[in-house]
Design a protein around this motif. Structure first.
Motif, PDB file in Angstrom:
ATOM      1  N   LEU A   1       0.827  -1.204   0.000  1.00  0.00           N
ATOM      2  CA  LEU A   1       0.000   0.000   0.000  1.00  0.00           C
ATOM      3  C   LEU A   1       0.867   1.262   0.000  1.00  0.00           C
ATOM      4  N   LEU A   2       2.031   1.165   0.646  1.00  0.00           N
ATOM      5  CA  LEU A   2       2.969   2.284   0.695  1.00  0.00           C
ATOM      6  C   LEU A   2       3.533   2.567  -0.694  1.00  0.00           C
ATOM      7  N   LEU A   3       3.972   1.508  -1.390  1.00  0.00           N
ATOM      8  CA  LEU A   3       4.550   1.681  -2.725  1.00  0.00           C
ATOM      9  C   LEU A   3       3.505   2.170  -3.731  1.00  0.00           C
ATOM     10  N   TYR A   4       2.283   1.712  -3.587  1.00  0.00           N
ATOM     11  CA  TYR A   4       1.182   2.161  -4.453  1.00  0.00           C
ATOM     12  C   TYR A   4       1.025   3.676  -4.349  1.00  0.00           C
ATOM     13  N   ASP A   5       1.069   4.179  -3.125  1.00  0.00           N
ATOM     14  CA  ASP A   5       0.921   5.616  -2.893  1.00  0.00           C
ATOM     15  C   ASP A   5       2.127   6.388  -3.423  1.00  0.00           C
ATOM     16  N   ILE A   6       3.332   5.874  -3.197  1.00  0.00           N
ATOM     17  CA  ILE A   6       4.561   6.557  -3.630  1.00  0.00           C
ATOM     18  C   ILE A   6       4.606   6.685  -5.147  1.00  0.00           C
ATOM     19  N   LEU A   7       4.344   5.603  -5.844  1.00  0.00           N
ATOM     20  CA  LEU A   7       4.409   5.629  -7.313  1.00  0.00           C
ATOM     21  C   LEU A   7       3.333   6.529  -7.901  1.00  0.00           C
TER      22      LEU A   7
ATOM     23  N   ASP B   1      13.644 -11.065 -12.941  1.00  0.00           N
ATOM     24  CA  ASP B   1      14.702 -10.383 -13.685  1.00  0.00           C
ATOM     25  C   ASP B   1      15.574  -9.571 -12.728  1.00  0.00           C
ATOM     26  N   ALA B   2      14.948  -8.981 -11.734  1.00  0.00           N
ATOM     27  CA  ALA B   2      15.647  -8.165 -10.741  1.00  0.00           C
ATOM     28  C   ALA B   2      14.912  -8.283  -9.417  1.00  0.00           C
ATOM     29  N   ILE B   3      15.671  -8.111  -8.324  1.00  0.00           N
ATOM     30  CA  ILE B   3      15.093  -8.206  -6.982  1.00  0.00           C
ATOM     31  C   ILE B   3      15.629  -7.057  -6.148  1.00  0.00           C
ATOM     32  N   LEU B   4      14.730  -6.363  -5.455  1.00  0.00           N
ATOM     33  CA  LEU B   4      15.141  -5.295  -4.556  1.00  0.00           C
ATOM     34  C   LEU B   4      15.271  -5.859  -3.149  1.00  0.00           C
ATOM     35  N   ILE B   5      16.461  -5.701  -2.592  1.00  0.00           N
ATOM     36  CA  ILE B   5      16.733  -6.185  -1.241  1.00  0.00           C
ATOM     37  C   ILE B   5      16.627  -5.008  -0.266  1.00  0.00           C
ATOM     38  N   GLY B   6      15.630  -5.043   0.626  1.00  0.00           N
ATOM     39  CA  GLY B   6      15.511  -4.009   1.643  1.00  0.00           C
ATOM     40  C   GLY B   6      14.385  -3.032   1.389  1.00  0.00           C
ATOM     41  N   ASP B   7      14.536  -1.818   1.946  1.00  0.00           N
ATOM     42  CA  ASP B   7      13.488  -0.792   1.895  1.00  0.00           C
ATOM     43  C   ASP B   7      13.285  -0.279   0.470  1.00  0.00           C
ATOM     44  N   GLY B   8      12.026  -0.049   0.098  1.00  0.00           N
ATOM     45  CA  GLY B   8      11.724   0.284  -1.288  1.00  0.00           C
ATOM     46  C   GLY B   8      11.303   1.711  -1.571  1.00  0.00           C
ATOM     47  N   GLU B   9      11.121   2.538  -0.526  1.00  0.00           N
ATOM     48  CA  GLU B   9      10.533   3.865  -0.734  1.00  0.00           C
ATOM     49  C   GLU B   9      11.294   4.702  -1.762  1.00  0.00           C
ATOM     50  N   GLU B  10      12.604   4.765  -1.631  1.00  0.00           N
ATOM     51  CA  GLU B  10      13.412   5.559  -2.564  1.00  0.00           C
ATOM     52  C   GLU B  10      13.786   4.744  -3.802  1.00  0.00           C
ATOM     53  N   ALA B  11      14.105   3.471  -3.571  1.00  0.00           N
ATOM     54  CA  ALA B  11      14.604   2.633  -4.659  1.00  0.00           C
ATOM     55  C   ALA B  11      13.578   2.425  -5.770  1.00  0.00           C
TER      56      ALA B  11
END
Length: 716
Positions: free
Chosen positions: A56-62, A160-170
Motif C-alpha cells: 500500500l505504501l509503494l502504491y501511494d509513492i508511485l 529479472d531483478a530483486i530489490l533487497i531491503g526498503d523500497g521507498e526511494e529505490a
C-alpha cells in the motif's frame, strides 16, 4: 476483468467483491500521460494483499509521481483462476482491467517463503513464462521484493531483478531507469546492467551457482565490481509516510484497520528473529509529524481502528506522547488503538489504561519461551514479575481474552522447558481470573525455523516428529486448564519453510514441479499439500536433508552475497553468547554492540539521527468533543446496482459506515466495550440481486439537513 464474466458465473465464485475494484481512494491514470506503468502484484488473495503495509505504501509513492502510474493485481482464489483459464483470459489489474503483461514493470512483493508456488501461479495466469531466461524482451520487467527476499535464491530464477531491503526511494530510482530504457530502446541485458546502479538491486542472472557433488559450493559473480548486493535502507524514516488517502477495501481484510508505522528495525535482537537483524538500524518517526499523518489518513479513510506498527513498540520514544494525543481524538469517535505485540514491561500502564477506554481491540504478548535458560539463549530479557503485572492490569481493565505466542523446537530445549510453558500459563490464568475479566487465553505455539542472517541460521530444524511430540506434551499438560485455547502450527509447514528459507537455486525446479503437482496457497493450513512438495523433491532428485541439518560455520551459505550490513562475525559472536547463556545489552540504552550497521560514535551511543525528539503534541480536533445528548434519527434510502450488487450485506454495512465517517457525519454509538455506529439495516438482499429501494436507519448526535447527507456521503 469482471466484465468478461456473466452474473451467473460470478455467483459461483467465492466473494466476488475481491475482483470488483472501485475502492475509495484508488488511482487510475491515463496510460498515455505517464512514462512508466507499474503493476504491483501480491501473490495471495485480496484480503491478504490489502493488509500488506509495504504494498500500500509503494502504491501511494508511485502514484504520487506525475511520471508513473501504479495499479494492483492479486492472486485470485482457485475458483476464479479456473474461470479465467476457461475463458482464455489473463490476469489483469483492478484499476483499468488491463492485462498485467502489458505493463512496463510487474512488481511482486513476497512476504513469506511459502508463497513460492503462488509466484509461479501468478506468472502463469498473467501469460508470462515463469523463468527469467525464457523471457527475452526487456518488458515487462519482473521485479521482486519483500521480507522473504533476504535469501532470494530458491525463487531467484523467476525474477529479472530483486530489490533487497526498503523500497521507498529505490522504487522511484528503478522507475526512472525503466523510463530511460524505454526511451532509448534498451535490450534486456542493458536494462539489467543499468539497474545494478541502484543500491539494493540484485540481478540473479549476473551470478552463477556452482555445485560440487550435487551440493551448493558458491555463487560466482559474472559482472566485475558486482560481487555483493548491499541491502537498501531508508536512513530518514520520516520520509516514509502513511498514505494520506489510503485504499479502502470493499471486503473485510486480514488486518482491517489503518496501519501506521511508528518505527522500523529493532534494538533488542532476539537471536531467532530475522526481522530484528534485516531491518536494522532502529529508526523512529517524529511524533508530531506521525500524529498529523495518522489524523489525515484516518479522516480520509473512515477506519474505526488504528494499529501502531513496530517490531518493538516499547522502544519507541514517542509512544506515550502519540498515544495520549490520539486518545484525545479517538475517545469521542469510538476509534480503537492497537499495538501488534506488547513486549512485557511495566511502562505500558498508561497506554493500556487509554486503550481500555476506547473500543477494545486484541491484546497480544509474545514471551516466546518460559524458562530463564532459553530466554538467555534467544536473548529475550523478560521479567516474570512484569509479565504477571501486565496480565493483571489487562484483566482489570476489561479485556476478556489475551493472545500469547511461544516457540518450540529451539536448540538446547528440553522437555522441562516445554512443561514450564504449561506452568507459566497456569499462573497467568490464575492472575487473570483473580484480577478481572480475562476468561480465555489463546495460545499459539510455532515451530522454530532457522532463518538466514540470524545468529541461529546454522542450527538444525528439530524435525516434524520431535515438534509434534513436544506440542503433544504441552497439550497434555494443559488439558485440565479449560481457559487455554491451544492453536498448533503444522510442523510440516515449518519443515518446508526451513528448506525454502535456507535453499539455493536448485530448489526452483522443485517449486515448478510442486506447482504442477497442485501445490498452491501453501501458507494456508487447509490448502497445504505436503505430498505435492514431497513428490516434487523426489521427482527433481533433491535431497532436502542438508537444508534441515546443522550447517558448518565454515560452509559458504547460498545467501552470503546478500549484504544485510550486519557482519557475519557479529552473528557468530551472538551464536557463541547464546550457547553461553549471555544476554546482549540493548544498544539503544546501553552501549554499541558493533553489529556493523551503524556508524560507531566515539562515546558508543546510539546515533541520534535515528531517534525522535520527545515533545508534547497539540491535539487536532475534528469537531466539538461533546454533544447535547439529543439523538437525531434518519431513515435513508439507497440503491445497489451493477457491480455493487455483488457486495454482501456485511460488506455494504462496513462500506456505508466508513463513508459516513469520511463525510464527517456525527454518528451516535452504542455503549459497552465495543461500541458500534447506531445504523440499522432492513432485511438483507441476496448477493447479485440489484436493488433500488433499500433502507437503513441511522442515529446522529447533531441535526443534519436530510438533503445534505447524500451530497456528503455519495462522493465516498
Amino acid at each position: 476483468m469482471i466484465e468478461y464474466f456473466s452474473r451467473a458465473e460470478l455467483l459461483k465464485v467465492e466473494r466476488p467483491s475481491r475482483y470488483l475494484g472501485m475502492e475509495a481512494n484508488s488511482v487510475r491514470k491515463e496510460p498515455s500521460k505517464v512514462k512508466v506503468r507499474f503493476a504491483l502484484c501480491f501473490p495471495d488473495i485480496y484480503e491478504v494483499a490489502m493488509s500488506h503495509y509495504g504494498s500500500l505504501l509503494l502504491y501511494d509513492i508511485l502514484n504520487s509521481s506525475d511520471h508513473f502510474s501504479c495499479e494492483r493485481a492479486f492472486l485470485p482464489w482457485r475458483d476464479m483462476a479456473t474461470l479465467i483459464r476457461s475463458k482464455s483470459l489473463y490476469l489483469s489489474t483492478l484499476e483499468s482491467g488491463d492485462e498485467v503483461r502489458t505493463f512496463d514493470v510487474l512488481g511482486i512483493s513476497v512476504s513469506t517463503e511459502l508463497a513460492a508456488t503462488n509466484i509461479v501461479e501468478l506468472l502463469s495466469l498473467a501469460g508470462i513464462k515463469p523463468l527469467s531466461h525464457q523471457r527475452n524482451e526487456p518488458f515487462p520487467l519482473i521485479l521482486g521484493g519483500g521480507a522473504a527476499m533476504f535469501n532470494p535464491e530458491p525463487i531467484a530464477p523467476f525474477f529479472d531483478a530483486i530489490l533487497i531491503g526498503d523500497g521507498e526511494e529505490a522504487v522511484l530510482e528503478i522507475s526512472h531507469l525503466v523510463s530511460e530504457a524505454k526511451k532509448h530502446s534498451f535490450s534486456k541485458t542493458k536494462l539489467l546492467e543499468s539497474l545494478t546502479q541502484v543500491e539494493g538491486v540484485y540481478i540473479p542472472s549476473f551470478f552463477e551457482p556452482i555445485y560440487e557433488n550435487n551440493r551448493f559450493k558458491q555463487l560466482k559473480p559474472l559482472k566485475k565490481g558486482y560481487e555483493r548486493v548491499k541491502r537498501r535502507y531508508l536512513k530518514d524514516i520520516n520520509k516514509s509516510r502513511i498514505p494520506n488517502f489510503p485504499l479502502m477495501p470493499l471486503t473485510e481484510t486480514v488486518h482491517d484497520r489503518l496501519t501506521a508505522e511508528i518505527s522500523r528495525g529493532c534494538v533488542v535482537g532476539c537471536r531467532f528473529c530475522q526481522a530484528g537483524f534485516t531491518y536494522r538500524p532502529f529508526r523512529e518517526k517524529d511524533p508530531e509529524t506521525l500524529y498529523k499523518n495518522i489524523i489525515t489518513s484516518l479522516d480520509n479513510s473512515g477506519y474505526e481502528e488504528v494499529s501502531l506498527l513496530s517490531l518493538s513498540s516499547s522502544d519507541y520514544s514517542g509512544l506515550q506522547t502519540v498515544a495520549r494525543a490520539l486518545f484525545d481524538r479517538f475517545y469521542e469517535e469510538k476509534i480503537s488503538l492497537s499495538l501488534p505485540s506488547l513486549r512485557v514491561s511495566d511502562s505500558y500502564s498508561e497506554i493500556l489504561n487509554m486503550m481500555s477506554r476506547l473500543r477494545k481491540s486484541g491484546i497480544t504478548i509474545a514471551p516466546e519461551v518460559a524458562t530463564e535458560k532459553l530466554r538467555r539463549f534467544i536473548n529475550k530479557p523478560i521479567n516474570e514479575t512484569e509479565l504477571f503485572n501486565t496480565v493483571a492490569e489487562i484483566s482489570s481493565l476489561g479485556w476478556r481474552s489475551l493472545k500469547l505466542y511461544f516457540l518450540v523446537g529451539l536448540p538446547t530445549e528440553t522437555d522441562e522447558d516445554i512443561t514450564s510453558i504449561a506452568s507459566l500459563l497456569d499462573k497467568i490464568v490464575h492472575i487473570a481470573r483473580t484480577n478481572g475479566s480475562v476468561r480465555q487465553i489463546n495460545l499459539t505455539v510455532s515451530p522454530f525455523v532457522p532463518k538466514p542472517h540470524t545468529p541461529l541460521q546454522w542450527e538444525k530444524f528439530a524435525g516434524i516428529p520431535e515438534i509434534e511430540r513436544k506440542v503433544n506434551l504441552l497439550a497434555q499438560k494443559l488439558r485440565r486448564n479449560r481457559f487455554v485455547n491451544l492453536r498448533r502450527h503444522d510442523p510440516r509447514l515449518a519443515h518446508l519453510e526451513t528448506i525454502l528459507s535456507r535453499g539455493d537455486r536448485k530448489l526452483s525446479d522443485a517449486i515448478l514441479q510442486a506447482h504442477k503437482n497442485g501445490a498452491l496457497f501453501d501458507s494456508w493450513n487447509e490448502q497445504f499439500n505436503y505430498e505435492a512438495w514431497d513428490n516434487a523433491f523426489n521427482h527433481c532428485g533433491i535431497d532436502t536433508t542438508p537444508y534441515l541439518s546443522e550447517i558448518p560455520v565454515e560452509q559458504t551459505l547460498p545467501w552470503e552475497h546478500i549484504d544485510i550490513l550486519v557482519t557475519k562475525e557479529f552473528l557468530l559472536k551472538e551464536r557463541e553468547l547464546a550457547y553461553s547463556g549471555i544476554l546482549t545489552p540493548v544498544c539503544r540504552y546501553e552501549t554499541c554492540n558493533s553489529c556493523g550497521v551503524c556508524p560507531i560514535s566515539p562515546d558508543g551511543k546510539y546515533p541520534s539521527a535515528f531517534l525522535c525528539e520527545e515533545k508534547e503534541i497539540r491535539p487536532i480536533r475534528h469537531r466539538p468533543p461533546h454533544h447535547s445528548g439529543i439523538t437525531f434519527r434518519y431513515r435513508i434510502h439507497f440503491t445497489k446496482t451493477e457491480e455493487a450488487s455483488f457486495l454482501g450485506h456485511l460488506e455494504t454495512k462496513r462500506l456505508l459506515e466508513r463513508a459516513f465517517r469520511r463525510a464527517s457525519i456525527p454518528l451516535k454509538f452504542s455503549e459497552g466495550n465495543s461500541p458500534e455506529p447506531k445504523i440499522s439495516f432492513g432485511q438483507p438482499v441476496p448477493i447479485e440481486v440489484e436493488s433500488t429501494a433499500e433502507l437503513f436507519d441511522v442515529e446522529l448526535t447533531e441535526r443534519v439537513d436530510p438533503k445534505e447527507i447524500p451530497d456528503r456521503v455519495n462522493p465516498y
